[in-house]
Motif scaffolding. Structure first.
Motif, short mmCIF file in Angstrom:
data_model
loop_
_atom_site.label_atom_id
_atom_site.label_comp_id
_atom_site.label_asym_id
_atom_site.label_seq_id
_atom_site.Cartn_x
_atom_site.Cartn_y
_atom_site.Cartn_z
N ASN A 47 -5.25 56.78 20.06
CA ASN A 47 -4.74 56.82 18.68
C ASN A 47 -5.49 55.91 17.72
OD1 ASN A 47 -3.66 54.41 19.81
ND2 ASN A 47 -1.99 54.43 18.30
N ALA A 48 -6.67 55.43 18.10
CA ALA A 48 -7.41 54.50 17.24
C ALA A 48 -7.68 55.07 15.85
CB ALA A 48 -8.72 54.09 17.92
N ALA A 49 -7.88 56.38 15.77
CA ALA A 49 -8.21 57.00 14.48
C ALA A 49 -7.04 57.01 13.52
CB ALA A 49 -8.70 58.43 14.72
N TYR A 50 -5.83 56.67 13.97
CA TYR A 50 -4.64 56.84 13.14
C TYR A 50 -3.96 55.52 12.77
CZ TYR A 50 -5.43 61.46 15.07
OH TYR A 50 -6.01 62.64 15.45
N GLY A 53 -7.41 50.73 11.49
CA GLY A 53 -8.02 49.47 11.92
C GLY A 53 -7.10 48.56 12.71
N GLY A 54 -5.84 48.92 12.83
CA GLY A 54 -4.91 48.13 13.62
C GLY A 54 -5.13 48.36 15.11
N PRO A 55 -4.44 47.62 15.95
CA PRO A 55 -4.64 47.76 17.39
C PRO A 55 -4.11 49.10 17.91
CG PRO A 55 -2.83 46.25 16.95
CD PRO A 55 -3.46 46.55 15.63
N VAL A 215 0.85 51.73 14.77
CA VAL A 215 0.71 50.46 15.48
C VAL A 215 2.05 50.07 16.10
CG1 VAL A 215 0.28 47.98 15.21
CG2 VAL A 215 -1.21 49.63 14.06
N THR A 216 3.12 50.25 15.34
CA THR A 216 4.44 49.90 15.85
C THR A 216 4.83 50.77 17.04
OG1 THR A 216 5.14 49.21 13.64
CG2 THR A 216 6.87 49.66 15.24
#
Length: 243
Positions: A47-50, A53-55, A215-216
């Motif tokens: 899920n990095a693309a969504y 820039g968060g973890p 992120v949550t």
């Protein structure tokens, strides 16, 4: 020679025993030193693309595992159930735990069913049954390949979609229940751990968009995965993790 008293004999035996080297004790920390969790499936994990820039889920999982553990992402955004076999071919040699979240994209490929008319409830259910049977075949084939690896395995349900339109959300989540029935039956049939994402990602803030974890949400998912691999030893019975 005068016989030794019992007290003296015990003292001599104790002194002798104390002078002998003890066998090395097993280092409990080494039992987990080579553990390696591999994430398989789709964008629930990739899920990095969504997250702007968060973890992503992988980073958050690594933060929750002991320092001697590893975590690898083999999941691919957009993958369907049939794509897991290619991901299995890239397993690290030291993989010790598999966690799979897949099926949401299979469901998306049938999203047109929500807009399809039917002349009767029976006809609508017949269409849904056809989709379910196809997914069951695909998921069963995928799980057979996973079980061949003989590694502790956890599988995830498909979480509820968060479409803005209440009616579309309602219909989508009803349809997803058909896919989740296949997943839960598979887990219980094979004694696999089930991670129920429907109950874990249960707030709008858990979603970056209607179908991707934020992120949550990723933090919740990572926390449960860490709990599963750290607490749930390789067992022959299913357990359900819902938070």
């Amino acid at each position: 020679m005068r016989s030794l008293s019992r007290r003296v004999l015990l003292q001599v035996m104790g002194t002798t025993a104390a002078s002998l080297p003890f066998p090395p004790q097993a280092d409990a920390s080494k039992d987990n030193s080579m553990q390696h969790v591999v994430l398989l499936g789709d964008s629930i994990f990739d899920n990095a693309a969504y997250v702007a820039g968060g973890p992503e889920v992988l980073k958050q999982l690594r933060e929750r595992l002991p320092g001697h553990w590893q975590a690898t992402l083999n999941a691919v955004d957009g993958a369907v159930t049939g794509g897991v076999e290619r991901q299995l071919q890239r397993l690290p040699p030291d993989a010790s735990h598999l966690v799979i979240s897949v099926g949401g994209n299979d469901a998306l490929h049938h999203a047109g069913l929500l807009d399809q008319g039917a002349r009767s409830v029976a006809e609508a259910l017949s269409h849904i049954s056809d989709v379910r049977e196809q997914f069951q075949r695909d998921y069963s084939t995928m799980i057979a390949g996973v079980l061949n690896r003989k590694l502790p395995t956890s599988i995830c349900t498909i979480y509820d979609a968060r479409f803005p339109d209440p009616q579309r959300r309602r219909l989508a989540n009803t349809a997803l229940a058909v896919f989740n029935d296949v997943i839960t039956r598979t887990a219980f049939m094979h004694g696999l751990t089930l991670i129920d994402l429907r109950l874990i990602c249960n707030e709008d803030v858990d979603y970056a968009n209607p179908i991707e974890p934020s992120v949550t949400g990723g933090a919740k998912i990572a926390s449960v995965i860490a709990a599963v691999v750290l607490e749930h030893a390789a067992r022959s019975r299913s357990e359900v993790y819902a938070r």
